[in-house]
Design a protein around this motif. Sequence first.
Motif, PDB file in Angstrom:
ATOM      1  N   GLY A 216       0.815  -1.210   0.000  1.00  0.00           N
ATOM      2  CA  GLY A 216       0.000   0.000   0.000  1.00  0.00           C
ATOM      3  C   GLY A 216       0.846   1.257   0.000  1.00  0.00           C
ATOM      4  N   ASP A 217       1.945   1.236   0.760  1.00  0.00           N
ATOM      5  CA  ASP A 217       2.851   2.388   0.791  1.00  0.00           C
ATOM      6  C   ASP A 217       3.463   2.634  -0.586  1.00  0.00           C
ATOM      7  N   VAL A 218       3.869   1.556  -1.258  1.00  0.00           N
ATOM      8  CA  VAL A 218       4.476   1.675  -2.587  1.00  0.00           C
ATOM      9  C   VAL A 218       3.484   2.295  -3.567  1.00  0.00           C
ATOM     10  N   ILE A 219       2.246   1.814  -3.543  1.00  0.00           N
ATOM     11  CA  ILE A 219       1.257   2.309  -4.495  1.00  0.00           C
ATOM     12  C   ILE A 219       0.883   3.758  -4.189  1.00  0.00           C
ATOM     13  N   ARG A 220       0.790   4.092  -2.910  1.00  0.00           N
ATOM     14  CA  ARG A 220       0.529   5.499  -2.551  1.00  0.00           C
ATOM     15  C   ARG A 220       1.684   6.384  -3.031  1.00  0.00           C
ATOM     16  N   TYR A 221       2.902   5.865  -2.937  1.00  0.00           N
ATOM     17  CA  TYR A 221       4.060   6.633  -3.419  1.00  0.00           C
ATOM     18  C   TYR A 221       3.889   6.954  -4.905  1.00  0.00           C
ATOM     19  N   TYR A 222       3.591   5.924  -5.707  1.00  0.00           N
ATOM     20  CA  TYR A 222       3.464   6.163  -7.144  1.00  0.00           C
ATOM     21  C   TYR A 222       2.278   7.073  -7.467  1.00  0.00           C
ATOM     22  N   ALA A 223       1.218   6.997  -6.676  1.00  0.00           N
ATOM     23  CA  ALA A 223       0.094   7.915  -6.885  1.00  0.00           C
ATOM     24  C   ALA A 223       0.513   9.358  -6.628  1.00  0.00           C
ATOM     25  N   GLN A 224       1.365   9.564  -5.608  1.00  0.00           N
ATOM     26  CA  GLN A 224       1.774  10.917  -5.245  1.00  0.00           C
ATOM     27  C   GLN A 224       2.821  11.497  -6.189  1.00  0.00           C
ATOM     28  N   VAL A 225       3.695  10.650  -6.745  1.00  0.00           N
ATOM     29  CA  VAL A 225       4.744  11.177  -7.641  1.00  0.00           C
ATOM     30  C   VAL A 225       4.314  11.150  -9.101  1.00  0.00           C
ATOM     31  N   ALA A 226       3.126  10.635  -9.387  1.00  0.00           N
ATOM     32  CA  ALA A 226       2.709  10.425 -10.778  1.00  0.00           C
ATOM     33  C   ALA A 226       2.805  11.694 -11.619  1.00  0.00           C
ATOM     34  N   GLU A 227       2.390  12.832 -11.065  1.00  0.00           N
ATOM     35  CA  GLU A 227       2.412  14.074 -11.844  1.00  0.00           C
ATOM     36  C   GLU A 227       3.824  14.434 -12.282  1.00  0.00           C
ATOM     37  N   ARG A 457      10.694  15.755  -1.137  1.00  0.00           N
ATOM     38  CA  ARG A 457      11.269  16.608  -2.171  1.00  0.00           C
ATOM     39  C   ARG A 457      10.228  17.077  -3.189  1.00  0.00           C
ATOM     40  N   ILE A 458       9.256  16.227  -3.531  1.00  0.00           N
ATOM     41  CA  ILE A 458       8.305  16.657  -4.567  1.00  0.00           C
ATOM     42  C   ILE A 458       7.367  17.751  -4.053  1.00  0.00           C
ATOM     43  N   GLY A 459       7.422  18.012  -2.750  1.00  0.00           N
ATOM     44  CA  GLY A 459       6.660  19.135  -2.224  1.00  0.00           C
ATOM     45  C   GLY A 459       7.345  20.468  -2.447  1.00  0.00           C
ATOM     46  N   GLY A 460       8.603  20.428  -2.914  1.00  0.00           N
ATOM     47  CA  GLY A 460       9.359  21.651  -3.170  1.00  0.00           C
ATOM     48  C   GLY A 460       9.524  21.922  -4.651  1.00  0.00           C
ATOM     49  N   ASN A 461      10.524  22.717  -4.983  1.00  0.00           N
ATOM     50  CA  ASN A 461      10.782  23.072  -6.382  1.00  0.00           C
ATOM     51  C   ASN A 461      11.281  21.879  -7.182  1.00  0.00           C
TER      52      ASN A 461
END
Length: 475
Positions: A216-227, A457-461
Amino acid sequence: MRGNGQESFRAACEAGMEGIVGKKADSAYSGARNGDWIKLKCDQRQEFVIGGYTLTDRKTSGVSSLLLGVYTDGELVYAGRAGTGLSEADMKELAGKFADLQRMEPPFQLAPKPRPKEKITWLEPELVAEIKFAEWTAENLLRQASFKGLRRDKNPRDIKKENADDDKADEEIQPQSAAQETVRVMETNTNGIIIEGIKISNPDKVIFADSEITKGDVIRYYAQVAERMLPYVSRRILSIVRCPKGISQTCFYKKHPGPGSKEIVTIPIATGGGEMEDYFYIENTSGLIAEAQMGTLEFHTWGSRVDELEKPDLMVFDLDPDEGIDLSRVRQGARDVKNILAELSLNSYLKTSGGKGYHVVVPLKPAVAWDGFHNFARRVAEVMEQKWPDRYTSNVRKAKRTNKIFIDWIRNGRGATSIAPYSLRARKGAGVSMPIAWAELDLVAPDGVNMAEALRRIGGNDPWQDFFRNNQQLK
């Protein structure tokens, strides 16, 4: 059944049958081999590392069979032998290449024993062969393996076991209706969770035991970095690494679609031998999540998009240091690649590999064919080797890497792949191949970004925010 030959053949192979029989519509069976009736067998293909060869007492020279292997957890594992498909021209070419690669000890973790009346010659594991075979046996050995040619565009260390049956796993993908998808990206369910319309089975299964990271953690990760990730992955041919039971169990490499694959697009592509094989790509976040649901951890991409398949637009230089080389030398290597490219008026970008080295990536307009693209990358590596012969090598052979950094340019050939930006690595620590700024080179180690740090990191620039605004191209 008249017509629908390709569909029937694909269905037979996906059902695990040996193949189908085809015939001319108006022909009766005669038992003669006249081409009116033909067998179409469901063979498999993949690349293997050549770790040795045999010669029986019936021959005075040449090759009787090739001894093949794949890498698992950094070790070369014996996978069987190929004794057919070798023409006289093949044996002559192989004999010339084998002459400089002979060694006393076997390269395999567990070496096969010679059969009666045959001699084994062990080789440095530096050549890759494309092999056609019927199936894997219960002992994880090849059955009816046949040599189809050498693959000069492949790094032997990248060769892992592919699995044609992985899509039959107990992981279930259930796309929801469009109305359900638009409610929320993620919602709970009595049997698990739903992310991007994909039902996630076994979300509590531990994938990275050392970090206590679950499926579940892995899939949530890919959902969050997808953009951030999809611009580098979408509509590019994929090769993936799946670990459905976690990284402590068997992982496998996959580059062809299989039965049960969801949210992917299948595309037929001509191989080097002129035959057509099916490959696949994804287009959106659902494709990314569907792959992760099936146990995919690593995403590796071609250097071109399917829209311009024969004109690559992404060049990657992978710095692969010999054991024991200080990290400061690897960092200097990345700077040297950047400076060589800058002298050629090419902007480059930096990312961690999630392993031992850094990746220097060059975005390009799709202007030249694969041969010119591949040759340009090789020449960059050769220039570095000539300019600093004590630091770098462009030679893939491990014997040439002693106390040097291999500038891996081979990933820039047709059919070769490299790890995608933001992809996890199937290794302890849940490392990520993370885009970083050049100013961070001395601050971030090649394996210095894990899943948690990547999400922070993806929360920043975005250090690669102008990546696709480059207008540079090879001529």
